[in-house]
Design an enzyme around this catalytic site. Structure first.
Site, PDB file in Angstrom:
ATOM      1  N   PHE A 133    -143.089  92.943   2.575  1.00  0.00           N
ATOM      2  CA  PHE A 133    -144.098  91.608   2.480  1.00  0.00           C
ATOM      3  C   PHE A 133    -144.547  91.578   0.844  1.00  0.00           C
ATOM      4  N   GLY A 134    -144.275  90.836   0.018  1.00  0.00           N
ATOM      5  CA  GLY A 134    -144.913  91.136  -1.473  1.00  0.00           C
ATOM      6  C   GLY A 134    -145.700  90.121  -1.770  1.00  0.00           C
ATOM      7  N   HIS A 140    -153.155  91.191  -9.829  1.00  0.00           N
ATOM      8  CA  HIS A 140    -153.680  90.217  -8.953  1.00  0.00           C
ATOM      9  C   HIS A 140    -153.494  90.808  -7.518  1.00  0.00           C
ATOM     10  N   TRP A 169    -147.596  97.876  -4.895  1.00  0.00           N
ATOM     11  CA  TRP A 169    -148.162  98.378  -3.796  1.00  0.00           C
ATOM     12  C   TRP A 169    -147.513  97.880  -2.537  1.00  0.00           C
ATOM     13  N   THR A 171    -145.643  98.090   0.893  1.00  0.00           N
ATOM     14  CA  THR A 171    -144.922  98.870   1.982  1.00  0.00           C
ATOM     15  C   THR A 171    -143.789  98.621   2.284  1.00  0.00           C
ATOM     16  N   PHE A 248    -151.648  84.181   4.321  1.00  0.00           N
ATOM     17  CA  PHE A 248    -152.901  84.269   5.021  1.00  0.00           C
ATOM     18  C   PHE A 248    -152.431  84.246   6.560  1.00  0.00           C
ATOM     19  N   LEU A 251    -151.124  87.346   7.576  1.00  0.00           N
ATOM     20  CA  LEU A 251    -152.211  88.520   7.325  1.00  0.00           C
ATOM     21  C   LEU A 251    -153.102  88.507   8.602  1.00  0.00           C
ATOM     22  N   ASN A 252    -153.114  87.183   9.206  1.00  0.00           N
ATOM     23  CA  ASN A 252    -154.224  86.971  10.481  1.00  0.00           C
ATOM     24  C   ASN A 252    -153.627  88.128  11.486  1.00  0.00           C
ATOM     25  N   GLU A 376    -154.890  94.734   2.916  1.00  0.00           N
ATOM     26  CA  GLU A 376    -154.875  93.385   3.782  1.00  0.00           C
ATOM     27  C   GLU A 376    -156.482  93.096   3.580  1.00  0.00           C
TER      28      GLU A 376
HETATM   29  P1  TGC Z   1    -159.028  80.290   0.071  1.00  0.00           P
HETATM   30  O1  TGC Z   1    -159.602  78.916  -0.897  1.00  0.00           O
HETATM   31  O2  TGC Z   1    -160.029  80.792   0.717  1.00  0.00           O
HETATM   32  O3  TGC Z   1    -158.067  79.648   0.964  1.00  0.00           O
HETATM   33  C1  TGC Z   1    -156.738  79.047   0.348  1.00  0.00           C
HETATM   34  C2  TGC Z   1    -155.625  78.647   1.244  1.00  0.00           C
HETATM   35  O4  TGC Z   1    -155.538  79.508   2.215  1.00  0.00           O
HETATM   36  C3  TGC Z   1    -156.013  79.138   3.642  1.00  0.00           C
HETATM   37  N1  TGC Z   1    -156.635  80.299   4.203  1.00  0.00           N
HETATM   38  C4  TGC Z   1    -156.189  80.582   5.211  1.00  0.00           C
HETATM   39  N2  TGC Z   1    -155.384  80.174   6.149  1.00  0.00           N
HETATM   40  C5  TGC Z   1    -154.864  81.006   7.359  1.00  0.00           C
HETATM   41  N3  TGC Z   1    -155.625  82.330   7.576  1.00  0.00           N
HETATM   42  C6  TGC Z   1    -156.491  82.565   6.771  1.00  0.00           C
HETATM   43  N4  TGC Z   1    -157.156  83.812   7.124  1.00  0.00           N
HETATM   44  C7  TGC Z   1    -156.771  82.078   5.661  1.00  0.00           C
HETATM   45  N5  TGC Z   1    -157.755  82.176   4.613  1.00  0.00           N
HETATM   46  C8  TGC Z   1    -157.685  81.128   3.938  1.00  0.00           C
HETATM   47  C9  TGC Z   1    -157.391  78.222   3.337  1.00  0.00           C
HETATM   48  O5  TGC Z   1    -157.404  77.371   4.221  1.00  0.00           O
HETATM   49  C10 TGC Z   1    -156.618  77.315   2.047  1.00  0.00           C
HETATM   50  O6  TGC Z   1    -155.667  76.516   2.672  1.00  0.00           O
HETATM   51  P2  TGC Z   1    -155.428  75.098   1.710  1.00  0.00           P
HETATM   52  O7  TGC Z   1    -154.410  74.344   2.843  1.00  0.00           O
HETATM   53  O8  TGC Z   1    -156.783  74.279   1.752  1.00  0.00           O
HETATM   54  O9  TGC Z   1    -155.000  75.552   0.378  1.00  0.00           O
HETATM   55  O10 TGC Z   1    -158.343  80.876  -0.953  1.00  0.00           O
HETATM   56  P3  TGC Z   1    -159.035  82.069  -2.276  1.00  0.00           P
HETATM   57  O11 TGC Z   1    -158.112  82.070  -3.401  1.00  0.00           O
HETATM   58  O12 TGC Z   1    -160.610  81.509  -2.609  1.00  0.00           O
HETATM   59  O13 TGC Z   1    -158.959  83.361  -1.405  1.00  0.00           O
HETATM   60  C11 TGC Z   1    -160.156  84.081  -1.345  1.00  0.00           C
HETATM   61  C12 TGC Z   1    -159.882  85.417  -0.631  1.00  0.00           C
HETATM   62  C13 TGC Z   1    -160.711  86.627  -0.906  1.00  0.00           C
HETATM   63  C14 TGC Z   1    -160.327  84.897   0.858  1.00  0.00           C
HETATM   64  C15 TGC Z   1    -158.332  85.767  -0.321  1.00  0.00           C
HETATM   65  O14 TGC Z   1    -157.891  85.908  -1.712  1.00  0.00           O
HETATM   66  C16 TGC Z   1    -158.249  87.266   0.228  1.00  0.00           C
HETATM   67  O15 TGC Z   1    -158.206  87.367   1.561  1.00  0.00           O
HETATM   68  N6  TGC Z   1    -157.910  88.205  -0.528  1.00  0.00           N
HETATM   69  C17 TGC Z   1    -157.478  89.648  -0.130  1.00  0.00           C
HETATM   70  C18 TGC Z   1    -156.068  89.657  -0.549  1.00  0.00           C
HETATM   71  C19 TGC Z   1    -155.266  90.364   0.649  1.00  0.00           C
HETATM   72  O16 TGC Z   1    -155.835  90.348   1.827  1.00  0.00           O
HETATM   73  N7  TGC Z   1    -154.126  91.150   0.283  1.00  0.00           N
HETATM   74  C20 TGC Z   1    -153.222  91.487   1.182  1.00  0.00           C
HETATM   75  C21 TGC Z   1    -151.961  92.008   0.796  1.00  0.00           C
HETATM   76  S1  TGC Z   1    -150.752  92.225   1.957  1.00  0.00           S
HETATM   77  C22 TGC Z   1    -151.080  93.532   2.448  1.00  0.00           C
HETATM   78  O17 TGC Z   1    -151.931  94.319   1.862  1.00  0.00           O
HETATM   79  C23 TGC Z   1    -150.205  94.533   3.258  1.00  0.00           C
HETATM   80  S2  TGC Z   1    -150.373  96.314   3.685  1.00  0.00           S
HETATM   81  C24 TGC Z   1    -149.585  96.329   4.881  1.00  0.00           C
HETATM   82  C25 TGC Z   1    -149.664  97.571   5.672  1.00  0.00           C
HETATM   83  O18 TGC Z   1    -149.077  98.438   5.002  1.00  0.00           O
HETATM   84  O19 TGC Z   1    -150.217  97.674   6.595  1.00  0.00           O
HETATM   85  P1  FAD Z   2    -158.497  94.963  -6.684  1.00  0.00           P
HETATM   86  O1  FAD Z   2    -158.455  93.538  -6.189  1.00  0.00           O
HETATM   87  O2  FAD Z   2    -158.637  95.284  -7.954  1.00  0.00           O
HETATM   88  O3  FAD Z   2    -160.092  95.227  -6.212  1.00  0.00           O
HETATM   89  C1  FAD Z   2    -160.817  96.496  -6.678  1.00  0.00           C
HETATM   90  C2  FAD Z   2    -162.043  96.640  -6.014  1.00  0.00           C
HETATM   91  O4  FAD Z   2    -162.990  95.588  -6.621  1.00  0.00           O
HETATM   92  C3  FAD Z   2    -162.166  96.352  -4.667  1.00  0.00           C
HETATM   93  O5  FAD Z   2    -163.231  97.386  -4.066  1.00  0.00           O
HETATM   94  C4  FAD Z   2    -162.497  94.978  -4.158  1.00  0.00           C
HETATM   95  O6  FAD Z   2    -163.198  94.872  -2.879  1.00  0.00           O
HETATM   96  C5  FAD Z   2    -163.465  94.571  -5.442  1.00  0.00           C
HETATM   97  N1  FAD Z   2    -163.535  93.292  -5.782  1.00  0.00           N
HETATM   98  C6  FAD Z   2    -162.471  92.506  -6.205  1.00  0.00           C
HETATM   99  N2  FAD Z   2    -162.914  91.372  -6.482  1.00  0.00           N
HETATM  100  C7  FAD Z   2    -164.147  91.151  -6.102  1.00  0.00           C
HETATM  101  C8  FAD Z   2    -165.250  90.056  -6.053  1.00  0.00           C
HETATM  102  N3  FAD Z   2    -165.010  88.991  -6.049  1.00  0.00           N
HETATM  103  N4  FAD Z   2    -166.391  90.349  -5.334  1.00  0.00           N
HETATM  104  C9  FAD Z   2    -166.552  91.811  -5.151  1.00  0.00           C
HETATM  105  N5  FAD Z   2    -165.837  92.766  -5.275  1.00  0.00           N
HETATM  106  C10 FAD Z   2    -164.578  92.544  -5.573  1.00  0.00           C
HETATM  107  N6  FAD Z   2    -149.761  94.556  -0.687  1.00  0.00           N
HETATM  108  C11 FAD Z   2    -148.619  93.839  -0.479  1.00  0.00           C
HETATM  109  O7  FAD Z   2    -148.693  92.367  -0.689  1.00  0.00           O
HETATM  110  N7  FAD Z   2    -147.980  94.143   0.592  1.00  0.00           N
HETATM  111  C12 FAD Z   2    -147.768  95.393   1.129  1.00  0.00           C
HETATM  112  O8  FAD Z   2    -147.139  95.812   1.891  1.00  0.00           O
HETATM  113  C13 FAD Z   2    -148.824  96.347   0.577  1.00  0.00           C
HETATM  114  N8  FAD Z   2    -148.860  97.461   0.835  1.00  0.00           N
HETATM  115  C14 FAD Z   2    -150.038  98.552   0.537  1.00  0.00           C
HETATM  116  C15 FAD Z   2    -149.836  99.737   0.854  1.00  0.00           C
HETATM  117  C16 FAD Z   2    -150.747 100.746   0.304  1.00  0.00           C
HETATM  118  C17 FAD Z   2    -150.600 102.159   0.540  1.00  0.00           C
HETATM  119  C18 FAD Z   2    -151.604 100.122  -0.716  1.00  0.00           C
HETATM  120  C19 FAD Z   2    -152.725 101.196  -1.063  1.00  0.00           C
HETATM  121  C20 FAD Z   2    -151.765  98.878  -0.881  1.00  0.00           C
HETATM  122  C21 FAD Z   2    -150.884  97.932  -0.365  1.00  0.00           C
HETATM  123  N9  FAD Z   2    -150.978  96.483  -0.687  1.00  0.00           N
HETATM  124  C22 FAD Z   2    -150.060  95.603  -0.205  1.00  0.00           C
HETATM  125  C23 FAD Z   2    -152.032  96.060  -1.639  1.00  0.00           C
HETATM  126  C24 FAD Z   2    -153.315  95.789  -1.222  1.00  0.00           C
HETATM  127  O9  FAD Z   2    -153.149  94.673  -0.333  1.00  0.00           O
HETATM  128  C25 FAD Z   2    -154.467  95.704  -2.211  1.00  0.00           C
HETATM  129  O10 FAD Z   2    -154.511  97.050  -2.931  1.00  0.00           O
HETATM  130  C26 FAD Z   2    -155.603  95.173  -2.165  1.00  0.00           C
HETATM  131  O11 FAD Z   2    -155.411  93.685  -1.677  1.00  0.00           O
HETATM  132  C27 FAD Z   2    -156.860  95.309  -3.218  1.00  0.00           C
HETATM  133  O12 FAD Z   2    -156.204  94.793  -4.450  1.00  0.00           O
HETATM  134  P2  FAD Z   2    -156.222  95.794  -5.641  1.00  0.00           P
HETATM  135  O13 FAD Z   2    -155.663  97.100  -5.194  1.00  0.00           O
HETATM  136  O14 FAD Z   2    -155.739  94.878  -6.635  1.00  0.00           O
HETATM  137  O15 FAD Z   2    -157.924  95.727  -5.827  1.00  0.00           O
END
Ligand code: TGC
Ligand code: FAD
Length: 397
Positions: A133-134, A140, A169, A171, A248, A251-252, A376
Site C-alpha cells: 500500500f503506497g 509527505h 517506507w 511495508t 483513509f 486505514l480505518n 498509520e
Molecule cells: P481531511 O480534510 O481530514 O480529510 C480529507 C478527506 O478524507 C476523509 N477522511 C476520512 N475518510 C474515512 N476515514 C477516515 N479516517 C477519514 N479521515 C478523513 C474526509 O472526510 C475528507 O473527505 P472529503 O470527501 O471531504 O474529501 O484531510 P487532511 O489532509 O486535513 O488530513 C489530515 C490528517 C492528519 C487527518 C491525515 O492526513 C492523516 O491521518 N495523516 C496521517 C497519515 C497516515 O496515517 N499515513 C499512513 C500511511 S499507511 C501506513 O502507515 C501503513 S503501515 C502498515 C503496516 O506496516 O502495518
Molecule cells: P512526518 O510527517 O515528517 O512527522 C514527523 C513528526 O512530526 C511526527 O512526530 C509527527 O507527529 C510530527 N508532525 C507532523 N505534522 C505535524 C503537525 N501538523 N502538528 C504536530 N506534529 C506534527 N506508509 C505507507 O504508505 N505504507 C506502508 O506500508 C508503510 N509502512 C511503514 C513501515 C514502517 C516500518 C515505517 C517506519 C513507516 C511506514 N509507513 C508506511 C510510513 C508511515 O505511515 C509514516 O512514517 C508516518 O505516517 C509518519 O510520516 P513521516 O515519517 O513522514 O513523519
C-alpha cells in the site's frame, strides 16, 4: 468469589462468540508454534519469509472479514483477535498480514470493480499474490494530501495512464506482486488508487528497493516504490472512490487492527516479565516479584492491556453494526500504541542487564512498538484528529 485471571483481568473472553474464540485459538496456535520459533533469526538477519503469508492464507487469516472470494467472512472482533495473536509474536509479522488484509484486500473489496475483486482477492486470500500500500512519500508522510505522485494520460497508449512518483517506507514493497498506489489524477487533481501489477510493468519503470538496517520492525520487509511513467490500464484504477477518503477508509481497518495487535505485544511483555520477576532473585534470595516497585510495573501494564482490549472490543462491535466514527479508531489506535510502548519500556527494566539480550524478546517488542506508534498516523496526529473533533477547529496547518 470468581478468581482473578491476570492474563484476562477484565474477563474479556466472556464477550467473544464461539466463532471468535475458535478463530483466536487457530491464530494463537499457528503463531506460537510456527512464527515464534523463527522470529529471532528473522529479526537478527532482517529477513521476512513471504511463505508466512501463504501459511496464514491456508488458515483463513488473510482478509478475514471479507465476504466471499475465498475469505473467511468473520467479524471485526475476530479479525482483531487475529492481529492480537500475530503481534504477540512480533509487530512486523502483524504488519505484513495487515497490509495484505486491511490495506490492500480491504481497499479492493470496498472500492474495486467486480473484475478487480475476482482477479486479485482469491489469490491474495491464499497469500499467493502479495500486496503493498503506497501512500507515504519522501516529502509527505503525515500530510499525504500534498502528495506529488501523478497519473497522466499516457502519451502513446490509448486507455492507459502514465504513473510517476516515489513512495517510501512501504511495508512489503520489495516482494509485492500488486501495489496499491495512491496518486493524483492530473485531469482532476484528485487522489485515486491504482493497482500496479509488477509483472505488467515494462523494464525500468518500477523499482522497489528494500530499506535495510532498520532498528525496529526488522522481521518485516520495508522498501520504496519508484515509478517512472508506468503504463497502467484505466481498468486498474479503483473506480468507486476519490480523494483521501480512499486511503483513509483502508486505514480505518488497519488502525483498528493495530489497536488489538499492540495489546498482544504488550501482553507478551507482561507474561515474560512476570515469569522473569518470579524466578530472578536479589537481596536475601527474594524473587524480585516480591518488591513493590516491580509489582507496580506489572499492575500498570496489566491494567492498560485490559482496558485496551475492552475499548477495542467496543469499537469492533460498533464497527460491525455500522456505528463507528473514524475518531473512535484514532482514539484506540493512539491509546493502545502509546500505552503498549510506555509499559513495554517500563517492563523492560525488570530484566536488568538481560533486557539487552534478544533472547528475552522484550527489547524487540519495545523497538517494534515505537514504529507502531509512528505509522498509520503518528500518535500526535491522532491527538490532533481527536482535538479537531472535540473543538471543531483543525490544528494541522
Ligand atoms: P481531511 O480534510 O481530514 O480529510 C480529507 C478527506 O478524507 C476523509 N477522511 C476520512 N475518510 C474515512 N476515514 C477516515 N479516517 C477519514 N479521515 C478523513 C474526509 O472526510 C475528507 O473527505 P472529503 O470527501 O471531504 O474529501 O484531510 P487532511 O489532509 O486535513 O488530513 C489530515 C490528517 C492528519 C487527518 C491525515 O492526513 C492523516 O491521518 N495523516 C496521517 C497519515 C497516515 O496515517 N499515513 C499512513 C500511511 S499507511 C501506513 O502507515 C501503513 S503501515 C502498515 C503496516 O506496516 O502495518
Ligand atoms: P512526518 O510527517 O515528517 O512527522 C514527523 C513528526 O512530526 C511526527 O512526530 C509527527 O507527529 C510530527 N508532525 C507532523 N505534522 C505535524 C503537525 N501538523 N502538528 C504536530 N506534529 C506534527 N506508509 C505507507 O504508505 N505504507 C506502508 O506500508 C508503510 N509502512 C511503514 C513501515 C514502517 C516500518 C515505517 C517506519 C513507516 C511506514 N509507513 C508506511 C510510513 C508511515 O505511515 C509514516 O512514517 C508516518 O505516517 C509518519 O510520516 P513521516 O515519517 O513522514 O513523519
Amino acid at each position: 468469589p470468581v478468581p482473578f485471571d491476570w492474563k484476562d483481568p477484565l474477563g474479556s473472553h466472556n464477550n467473544f462468540t464461539e466463532e471468535e474464540l475458535a478463530v483466536a485459538e487457530t491464530a494463537e496456535s499457528y503463531c506460537q508454534e510456527r512464527l515464534l520459533p523463527r522470529v529471532l533469526e528473522a529479526y537478527r538477519n532482517e529477513e521476512y519469509d513471504p511463505k508466512i503469508l501463504e501459511e496464514m492464507g491456508e488458515l483463513g487469516l488473510l482478509g478475514a472479514t471479507i465476504e466471499g472470494y475465498g475469505c473467511a467472512g468473520v467479524s471485526s472482533v475476530a479479525s482483531g483477535l487475529i492481529t492480537r495473536a500475530v503481534e504477540r509474536v512480533d509487530s512486523g509479522y502483524r504488519s505484513g498480514q495487515s497490509v495484505q488484509s486491511s490495506l490492500v484486500m480491504g481497499g479492493i473489496d470496498e472500492f474495486g470493480t467486480e473484475e478487480q475483486k475476482e482477479k486479485f482477492l482469491p489469490g491474495m486470500a491464499k497469500g499467493k499474490i502479495l500486496g503493498c500500500f503506497g501512500l507515504t512519500e519522501p516529502n509527505h508522510g503525515s500530510d499525504p494530501g500534498s502528495m506529488e505522485s501523478v497519473a497522466k494520460p499516457h502519451p502513446t497508449k490509448e486507455g492507459y495512464y502514465s504513473l510517476s512518483g516515489s513512495k517510501t517506507w512501504i511495508t512489503n514493497s520489495p516482494i509485492a506482486d500488486v501495489l496499491l498506489v495512491w496518486a493524483k489524477l492530473q485531469e482532476t487533481g484528485k487522489i485515486r488508487g491504482f493497482l500496479v501489477e509488477r509483472s505488467q510493468c515494462p523494464p525500468g519503470t518500477l523499482e522497489t528497493p528494500k530499506l535495510p538496517h532498520k532498528n525496529g520492525l526488522r522481521a518485516s520487509i520495508t522498501g520504496m516504490i519508484h515509478m517512472d511513467a508506468i503504463p497502467v490500464p484505466h481498468a486498474m484504477m479503483l473506480p468507486h472512490v476519490e480523494g483521501l477518503r480512499g486511503p483513509f477508509s483502508c486505514l480505518n481497518s488497519a488502525r483498528f487492527g493495530i489497536a488489538w495487535g499492540t495489546i498482544g505485544a504488550l501482553e507478551d511483555c507482561i507474561a515474560r516479565s512476570r515469569d522473569y520477576a518470579l524466578t530472578r532473585r536479589q537481596f536475601k534470595n527474594n524473587p524480585i516479584a516480591k518488591y513493590q516497585l516491580v509489582q507496580k510495573k506489572l499492575a500498570d501494564a496489566t491494567t492498560d492491556a485490559a482496558f485496551g482490549i475492552q475499548a477495542a472490543l467496543q469499537v469492533g462491535r460498533l464497527k460491525d453494526e455500522g456505528k463507528v466514527a473514524p475518531e473512535m479508531i484514532s482514539m484506540i489506535k493512539r491509546q493502545n500504541c502509546d500505552r503498549a510502548l510506555v509499559n513495554a519500556r517500563c517492563l523492560q527494566e525488570i530484566f536488568g542487564g538481560n533486557a539487552v539480550s534478544d533472547e528475552y524478546h522484550i527489547g524487540r517488542h519495545v523497538s517494534n512498538l515505537f514504529v507502531t506508534q509512528t505509522y498509520e498516523g503518528q500518535s500526535d496526529i491522532h491527538a490532533l484528529i481527536l482535538g479537531r473533533a472535540i473543538t471543531g477547529i483543525q490544528a494541522f496547518v
